[in-house]
Design an enzyme around this catalytic site. Structure first.
Site, mmCIF file in Angstrom:
data_model
loop_
_atom_site.group_PDB
_atom_site.id
_atom_site.type_symbol
_atom_site.label_atom_id
_atom_site.label_comp_id
_atom_site.label_asym_id
_atom_site.label_seq_id
_atom_site.Cartn_x
_atom_site.Cartn_y
_atom_site.Cartn_z
ATOM 1 N N CYS A 26 0.857 -1.186 0.000
ATOM 2 C CA CYS A 26 0.000 0.000 0.000
ATOM 3 C C CYS A 26 0.895 1.238 0.000
ATOM 4 O O CYS A 26 1.642 1.454 0.960
ATOM 5 C CB CYS A 26 -0.913 0.010 1.222
ATOM 6 S SG CYS A 26 -1.865 -1.507 1.434
ATOM 7 N N CYS A 281 -5.753 8.208 22.063
ATOM 8 C CA CYS A 281 -4.615 9.090 22.329
ATOM 9 C C CYS A 281 -4.622 10.350 21.487
ATOM 10 O O CYS A 281 -4.229 11.423 21.957
ATOM 11 C CB CYS A 281 -3.305 8.331 22.143
ATOM 12 S SG CYS A 281 -3.056 7.663 20.469
ATOM 13 N N ASP A 303 3.401 4.285 18.032
ATOM 14 C CA ASP A 303 3.354 3.620 16.736
ATOM 15 C C ASP A 303 3.854 4.534 15.622
ATOM 16 O O ASP A 303 4.431 4.072 14.638
ATOM 17 C CB ASP A 303 1.907 3.188 16.450
ATOM 18 C CG ASP A 303 1.799 2.276 15.240
ATOM 19 O OD1 ASP A 303 2.791 1.603 14.917
ATOM 20 O OD2 ASP A 303 0.725 2.240 14.621
ATOM 21 N N CYS A 347 -9.091 27.976 21.214
ATOM 22 C CA CYS A 347 -10.050 27.455 20.236
ATOM 23 C C CYS A 347 -11.266 26.854 20.940
ATOM 24 O O CYS A 347 -11.128 26.137 21.935
ATOM 25 C CB CYS A 347 -9.375 26.399 19.365
ATOM 26 S SG CYS A 347 -10.478 25.624 18.172
ATOM 27 N N CYS A 357 -2.991 14.474 16.794
ATOM 28 C CA CYS A 357 -1.710 13.766 16.918
ATOM 29 C C CYS A 357 -0.512 14.679 16.636
ATOM 30 O O CYS A 357 -0.495 15.391 15.624
ATOM 31 C CB CYS A 357 -1.683 12.585 15.955
ATOM 32 S SG CYS A 357 -0.162 11.603 16.064
#
Length: 419
Positions: A26, A281, A303, A347, A357
């Site tokens: 991919c 997370c 990860d 915000c 993230c």
């Protein structure tokens, strides 16, 4: 002063028994390129020593009565079924009074009757990668010979259903697929898929660090350096288009499918509107409690941060509790909150986003401040749109009524704001 471990929150270790090895190619995948970081290793298969040590130490380190194991890759089925039979054996050996849960995230192409019988018997949850109908799925999800994989994945889906294996679908959203939000969603409904997670694909072209390691995508660096390299790949989602994608799916879901179809993206949002800490997370105020263990036993901060500079230690040599709650890892997790730009701090949807993230924080704010998330504009549009509907669902839940009653409450047309 000696560092004090705070282990009350618990933590999770994501295990990669075949490392970055995969039978697919991919183009958008951020992980298979990590083969370059393990060059010279004799095998990409987790040894029995690493496996048993991991299971023993991980169970012992968990404070909750239920211990979740997640097996991922690369492609974790490449290691073969016998490996997971050993997983069950070792888990039974060390479980004591704890309940063990297993999940495996797979492209599905290797699943057959024997696999599905095992998964059902041992109550594995399967996360199946499926990007939508064939013309969308086969755009990027091809094998090493560049052959399409849709039919193999659909066969796996049929087998999972036949054997009663619990499953959900993980869907990567690319620049191309944002144009087909309702086609994708309705295809899933036609297939009887009830649990869905949409994953935005965001990758930058290689920066200097990535080029040194021979990687196809940019590697993380300091916030200021990140903002100097904003060039994304052709398959990366446009922020506004991703927001529109979520909005279009949400509009259909909130009218017809609440309580029947479970879209994790919307359930994560509802958690935030309920005033609860995020259970994922990327939308948490800080992070660092979800680490990754490679096939070698090496443990990394995240990860998305499996790079030499983010290696914490090794499961065979170290105590995982001490690694997760080390000064280095706690600093890594705290930086998510501390490094958020001033614009994000004021915000109105920060409570639902928290800057998302850190891997995607490579843009600059209007005030030229580094650290803005690439998807910011899309998330703002999406969160503002769902706000009134989330408020209704929160009120229903507070009155001990099902959130699905929102479908009865909203009768008029849904208005999409363009600003």
């Amino acid at each position: 002063m000696e560092h004090q471990l705070n282990v009350q929150k618990g933590f999770h270790i994501l295990a990669k028994p075949t490392g970055p090895l995969c039978n697919l190619d991919c183009e958008y995948c951020f992980y298979t390129e990590k083969e370059a970081l393990f060059s010279g290793k004799p095998t990409y298969q987790m040894s029995d020593e690493v496996l048993e040590t991991f299971i023993k130490k991980y169970i012992e380190s968990q404070i909750a009565p239920e211990v979740p194991f997640v097996w991922q890759g690369g492609e974790p089925t490449l290691i073969g079924l016998d490996f997971y039979k050993k997983v069950i054996k070792f888990q039974s050996k060390y479980a004591k009074d704890k309940v063990i849960k297993n999940s495996i995230q797979t492209n599905g192409t290797l699943l057959d009757e024997e696999w599905c019988e095992f998964l059902a018997e041992n109550q594995f949850m399967v996360g199946l990668s499926l990007d939508g109908p064939q013309f969308i799925h086969d755009r990027y999800r091809v094998d090493r010979g560049q052959k399409p994989t849709f039919e193999k994945v659909m066969r796996a889906l049929t087998l999972l259903k036949e054997y009663g294996v619990e499953y959900n679908v993980l869907t990567c959203v690319t620049n191309e697929s944002t144009q087909y939000s309702l086609e994708i969603y309705r295809f899933f409904k036609e297939q009887g898929i009830r649990f869905i997670q949409f994953i935005p694909i965001v990758e930058r072209t290689p920066n200097r660090v990535a080029e040194e390691w021979g990687l196809r995508h940019a590697a993380p660096s300091s916030p200021k350096s990140e903002s100097k390299h904003q060039q994304v790949t052709s398959w990366t989602v446009d922020p506004q288009a991703y927001g529109d994608f979520l909005i279009q799916v949400f509009n259909e879901w909130v009218r017809h499918d609440v309580g029947d179809i479970h879209i994790m993206n919307f359930e994560w949002a509802l958690t935030s509107w309920l005033g609860l800490p995020s259970n994922i997370c990327i939308f948490s105020e800080s992070c660092g409690q979800a680490v990754v263990m490679e096939h070698t036993g090496d443990i990394y901060s995240c990860d998305h941060y499996v790079y030499p500079s983010y290696k914490l230690g090794n499961i065979v040599e170290d105590n995982p509790v001490e690694l997760v709650y080390s000064v280095e890892q706690e600093s890594f997790g705290a930086s998510k909150k501390l490094d958020i730009p001033g614009e994000c701090q004021t915000c109105e949807v920060r409570f639902a986003c928290h800057g998302e993230c850190p891997k995607r924080r490579f843009m600059k704010t209007q005030n030229d401040e580094p650290g803005l998330n690439y998807l910011c504009k899309g998330y703002k549009k999406y969160f503002r749109h769902i706000h009134p509907y989330m408020k209704v669902m929160v009120q229903l839940i507070k009155n001990n009524l099902p959130a699905s009653n929102v479908m009865d409450v909203i009768k008029g047309p849904i208005i999409i704001k363009t600003n």
